[in-house]
Design a protein around this motif. Sequence first.
Motif, PDB file in Angstrom:
ATOM      1  N   PRO A 166      48.159  26.823  -5.367  1.00 38.87           N
ATOM      2  CA  PRO A 166      47.167  27.191  -4.350  1.00 38.87           C
ATOM      3  C   PRO A 166      46.209  26.015  -4.151  1.00 38.87           C
ATOM      4  O   PRO A 166      45.833  25.364  -5.121  1.00 38.87           O
ATOM      5  N   HIS A 167      45.856  25.738  -2.922  1.00 40.34           N
ATOM      6  CA  HIS A 167      44.935  24.621  -2.666  1.00 40.34           C
ATOM      7  C   HIS A 167      44.186  24.785  -1.342  1.00 40.34           C
ATOM      8  O   HIS A 167      44.561  25.595  -0.492  1.00 40.34           O
ATOM      9  N   ILE A 168      43.155  23.961  -1.222  1.00 40.76           N
ATOM     10  CA  ILE A 168      42.352  23.907   0.001  1.00 40.76           C
ATOM     11  C   ILE A 168      42.555  22.497   0.543  1.00 40.76           C
ATOM     12  O   ILE A 168      42.267  21.513  -0.151  1.00 40.76           O
ATOM     13  N   ASP A 169      43.052  22.381   1.746  1.00 38.31           N
ATOM     14  CA  ASP A 169      43.389  21.044   2.266  1.00 38.31           C
ATOM     15  C   ASP A 169      42.187  20.107   2.312  1.00 38.31           C
ATOM     16  O   ASP A 169      42.307  18.917   2.017  1.00 38.31           O
ATOM     17  N   LYS A 170      41.029  20.641   2.671  1.00 35.48           N
ATOM     18  CA  LYS A 170      39.830  19.784   2.793  1.00 35.48           C
ATOM     19  C   LYS A 170      39.456  19.210   1.427  1.00 35.48           C
ATOM     20  O   LYS A 170      38.935  18.088   1.338  1.00 35.48           O
ATOM     21  N   THR A 211      41.793  18.901  -1.179  1.00 35.67           N
ATOM     22  CA  THR A 211      42.916  18.066  -1.633  1.00 35.67           C
ATOM     23  C   THR A 211      42.962  16.735  -0.883  1.00 35.67           C
ATOM     24  O   THR A 211      43.211  15.695  -1.478  1.00 35.67           O
ATOM     25  N   TYR A 212      42.750  16.795   0.432  1.00 35.37           N
ATOM     26  CA  TYR A 212      42.963  15.581   1.232  1.00 35.37           C
ATOM     27  C   TYR A 212      41.673  14.969   1.804  1.00 35.37           C
ATOM     28  O   TYR A 212      41.734  13.923   2.453  1.00 35.37           O
ATOM     29  N   GLY A 213      40.561  15.634   1.655  1.00 34.80           N
ATOM     30  CA  GLY A 213      39.265  15.049   2.069  1.00 34.80           C
ATOM     31  C   GLY A 213      39.003  15.046   3.563  1.00 34.80           C
ATOM     32  O   GLY A 213      38.149  15.782   4.050  1.00 34.80           O
ATOM     33  N   LEU A 257      42.391  29.066   1.933  1.00 35.13           N
ATOM     34  CA  LEU A 257      43.089  28.758   0.676  1.00 35.13           C
ATOM     35  C   LEU A 257      44.536  29.206   0.850  1.00 35.13           C
ATOM     36  O   LEU A 257      44.783  30.301   1.365  1.00 35.13           O
ATOM     37  N   HIS A 258      45.488  28.369   0.428  1.00 35.97           N
ATOM     38  CA  HIS A 258      46.889  28.739   0.657  1.00 35.97           C
ATOM     39  C   HIS A 258      47.821  28.146  -0.385  1.00 35.97           C
ATOM     40  O   HIS A 258      47.428  27.278  -1.177  1.00 35.97           O
ATOM     41  N   ARG A 259      49.053  28.590  -0.343  1.00 33.48           N
ATOM     42  CA  ARG A 259      50.099  28.034  -1.207  1.00 33.48           C
ATOM     43  C   ARG A 259      51.447  28.247  -0.540  1.00 33.48           C
ATOM     44  O   ARG A 259      51.546  28.998   0.442  1.00 33.48           O
TER      45      ARG A 259
END
Length: 323
Positions: free
Chosen positions: A233-237, A239-241, A291-293
């Motif tokens: 699970p992650h939040i793109d903002k 993880t990738y800034g 939030l997604h995966r």
Amino acid sequence: MAPQRRAGPKAAESGGGSAGTGVDRGERRRLSSVRKSRAHQESRRKWLKVAFLVSSAVLGGLLSWRYLVNEDGVAEVLAHYSESLQDRFIEVPCSEDYDSHKRFEGCTPRKCGRGITDAVITREEAERIRRIAERGLSLGGSDGGASILDLHSGALSVGKHFVNLYRYFGDKIQEVFTEEDFQLYRDVRRRIQQTIAQAFGISSSSMYLTKPTFFSRINSTEAKTTHDEYWHPHIDKVTYGSFDYTSLLYLSDYTEDFGGGRFVFMDTGANKTVEPRAGRVSFFTSGSENLHRVEKVRWGTRYAITISFTCNPDHGIGDPVLT
Ligand SMILES: O=C(O)CCC(=O)C(=O)O
Ligand SMILES: [Fe+2]
């Protein structure tokens, strides 16, 4: 015998005729009362059994529902693989994630949410794009289950690492990709950018393509490095800034080309899934409201492109060019 002695007085009390008849009646009553009490016990046992079976079934049902919800994170399907969606947009309240970055009015999300459409990219276009990915990825590929190809930076998974395919293949890259391929890629990116701008009520020209924007190819091979662990699970903002808007273009079909591998929005209470379908565009604001995966791919091969946008021109990148 004790039972007879107990029956005696009862028979006498009943005021019957002879002592013998009284005893017989008493015996009959005693037998009938024993039978009644046995029948009563039997029926109580039966009811207990039924109650036990019913409560076990209810408990079992609840447990398997919880298992489904927790294990697969499935409660609601936002986009089913077999339906062709015109437009679906679900607004969700924005997180505060955007406040800790420089704001770009007219672009930085004030309206947040997720959208899905099968009407922007045709299945034929998705197939042509997938062939570009297949060609590029056939030059390398991760030892684990997840390979990437980034036509912008040239990054390509090879074994447990990445190489720069433009540097590695030099002019020979022109034998792999054509100008037509890159034109299609640019056109698809442009249409997705317009779709996002329209859905969030912003101008398309205020958004910039950002990195990483990449093809992914996922199969069920066991992960060999953390780069292969796409399912967290992650939040793109986070993880990738630089991401403000994330989009995904799916290039293969769930259940047809691969199993598992559904996209899951992890909402409190009820997760929402997007089932990939060739040509399906799924897009969303990149903060923690989304939030997604991705579920682990169980069989087959799943192709997709992650195309990301930022509102900060300093983080913008250009379209890929065939050098
Ligand atoms: O491929 C997908 O469905 C999602 C990929 C993803 O979450 C990402 O690239 O950040
Ligand atoms: Fe993501």
